[in-house]
Design a protein around this motif. Structure first.
Motif, PDB file in Angstrom:
ATOM      1  N   ARG A   1      37.451 -35.253  30.926  1.00 16.64           N
ATOM      2  CA  ARG A   1      37.093 -36.414  30.685  1.00 16.64           C
ATOM      3  C   ARG A   1      37.616 -36.944  29.259  1.00 16.64           C
ATOM      4  O   ARG A   1      37.165 -36.331  28.285  1.00 16.64           O
ATOM      5  N   THR A   2      37.506 -38.033  29.523  1.00 21.91           N
ATOM      6  CA  THR A   2      38.225 -39.450  27.249  1.00 21.91           C
ATOM      7  C   THR A   2      36.529 -39.503  27.036  1.00 21.91           C
ATOM      8  O   THR A   2      35.610 -39.360  27.405  1.00 21.91           O
ATOM      9  N   HIS A   3      36.301 -39.814  25.886  1.00 24.16           N
ATOM     10  CA  HIS A   3      35.488 -40.235  24.867  1.00 24.16           C
ATOM     11  C   HIS A   3      35.040 -41.234  25.171  1.00 24.16           C
ATOM     12  O   HIS A   3      33.339 -41.233  25.649  1.00 24.16           O
ATOM     13  N   ALA A   4      35.228 -42.337  26.181  1.00 28.69           N
ATOM     14  CA  ALA A   4      34.434 -43.435  26.103  1.00 28.69           C
ATOM     15  C   ALA A   4      33.688 -42.989  27.756  1.00 28.69           C
ATOM     16  O   ALA A   4      33.331 -43.257  27.359  1.00 28.69           O
ATOM     17  N   GLN A   5      34.726 -42.088  28.815  1.00 30.78           N
ATOM     18  CA  GLN A   5      33.289 -41.486  29.511  1.00 30.78           C
ATOM     19  C   GLN A   5      32.538 -40.665  29.546  1.00 30.78           C
ATOM     20  O   GLN A   5      31.785 -41.301  29.438  1.00 30.78           O
ATOM     21  N   LYS A   6      32.577 -39.968  28.674  1.00 32.24           N
ATOM     22  CA  LYS A   6      31.408 -39.438  27.855  1.00 32.24           C
ATOM     23  C   LYS A   6      30.400 -39.751  27.195  1.00 32.24           C
ATOM     24  O   LYS A   6      28.755 -39.925  26.958  1.00 32.24           O
ATOM     25  N   ALA A   7      30.515 -41.049  26.243  1.00 36.40           N
ATOM     26  CA  ALA A   7      29.891 -41.638  25.150  1.00 36.40           C
ATOM     27  C   ALA A   7      29.538 -42.863  26.269  1.00 36.40           C
ATOM     28  O   ALA A   7      28.075 -43.162  26.332  1.00 36.40           O
ATOM     29  N   GLU A   8      29.955 -42.892  27.664  1.00 40.50           N
ATOM     30  CA  GLU A   8      28.951 -44.089  28.602  1.00 40.50           C
ATOM     31  C   GLU A   8      28.085 -43.417  29.010  1.00 40.50           C
ATOM     32  O   GLU A   8      26.693 -43.414  29.585  1.00 40.50           O
ATOM     33  N   LEU A   9      28.310 -41.997  29.972  1.00 35.08           N
ATOM     34  CA  LEU A   9      27.406 -40.850  30.617  1.00 35.08           C
ATOM     35  C   LEU A   9      26.882 -40.705  29.249  1.00 35.08           C
ATOM     36  O   LEU A   9      24.759 -40.859  29.422  1.00 35.08           O
ATOM     37  N   ALA A  10      26.875 -40.226  27.940  1.00 38.22           N
ATOM     38  CA  ALA A  10      25.624 -40.265  27.180  1.00 38.22           C
ATOM     39  C   ALA A  10      24.726 -41.456  26.906  1.00 38.22           C
ATOM     40  O   ALA A  10      23.682 -41.069  27.158  1.00 38.22           O
ATOM     41  N   ARG A  11      24.999 -42.664  27.224  1.00 35.70           N
ATOM     42  CA  ARG A  11      24.151 -43.464  27.125  1.00 35.70           C
ATOM     43  C   ARG A  11      23.547 -44.021  28.348  1.00 35.70           C
ATOM     44  O   ARG A  11      22.469 -44.223  28.218  1.00 35.70           O
ATOM     45  N   VAL A  12      23.730 -44.123  29.264  1.00 31.52           N
ATOM     46  CA  VAL A  12      23.096 -44.792  30.358  1.00 31.52           C
ATOM     47  C   VAL A  12      21.836 -43.342  30.932  1.00 31.52           C
ATOM     48  O   VAL A  12      21.503 -43.109  31.253  1.00 31.52           O
ATOM     49  N   ILE A  13      22.164 -41.830  30.852  1.00 31.09           N
ATOM     50  CA  ILE A  13      21.431 -40.648  30.472  1.00 31.09           C
ATOM     51  C   ILE A  13      20.061 -40.908  29.548  1.00 31.09           C
ATOM     52  O   ILE A  13      19.098 -40.460  30.227  1.00 31.09           O
ATOM     53  N   THR A  14      20.900 -41.222  28.800  1.00 27.97           N
ATOM     54  CA  THR A  14      19.657 -41.401  27.760  1.00 27.97           C
ATOM     55  C   THR A  14      19.064 -42.738  28.309  1.00 27.97           C
ATOM     56  O   THR A  14      17.698 -42.477  28.595  1.00 27.97           O
TER      57      THR A  14
END
Length: 67
Positions: free
Chosen positions: A12-25
């Motif tokens: 997974r890319t940095h951008a994908q992880k950033a989006e996952l972190a945002r929506v999960i939070t």
């Protein structure tokens, strides 16, 4: 302090992880009534050769299906 661990294959890319972190939070804050500052998301990237299902390594899964 909620800690959310996400285990997934590498790739997974940095951008994908950033989006996952945002929506999960956001979901944790909305549903569990916590704060973003108290919410921790940990990504644990696992190589396919370190992951097995049904006795077959994920890195070998394509070859196992062909047999």
């Amino acid at each position: 302090m909620p800690i959310i661990r996400i285990e997934m294959w590498t790739g997974r890319t940095h951008a994908q992880k950033a989006e996952l972190a945002r929506v999960i939070t956001e979901a944790m804050v909305t549903i569990a009534h916590t704060t973003p500052e108290a919410t921790v998301v940990i990504f644990d990237d696992i190589a396919k050769e370190n992951w097995a299902a049904a006795g077959v390594l994920a890195s070998d899964a394509k070859n196992a299906k062909k047999k």
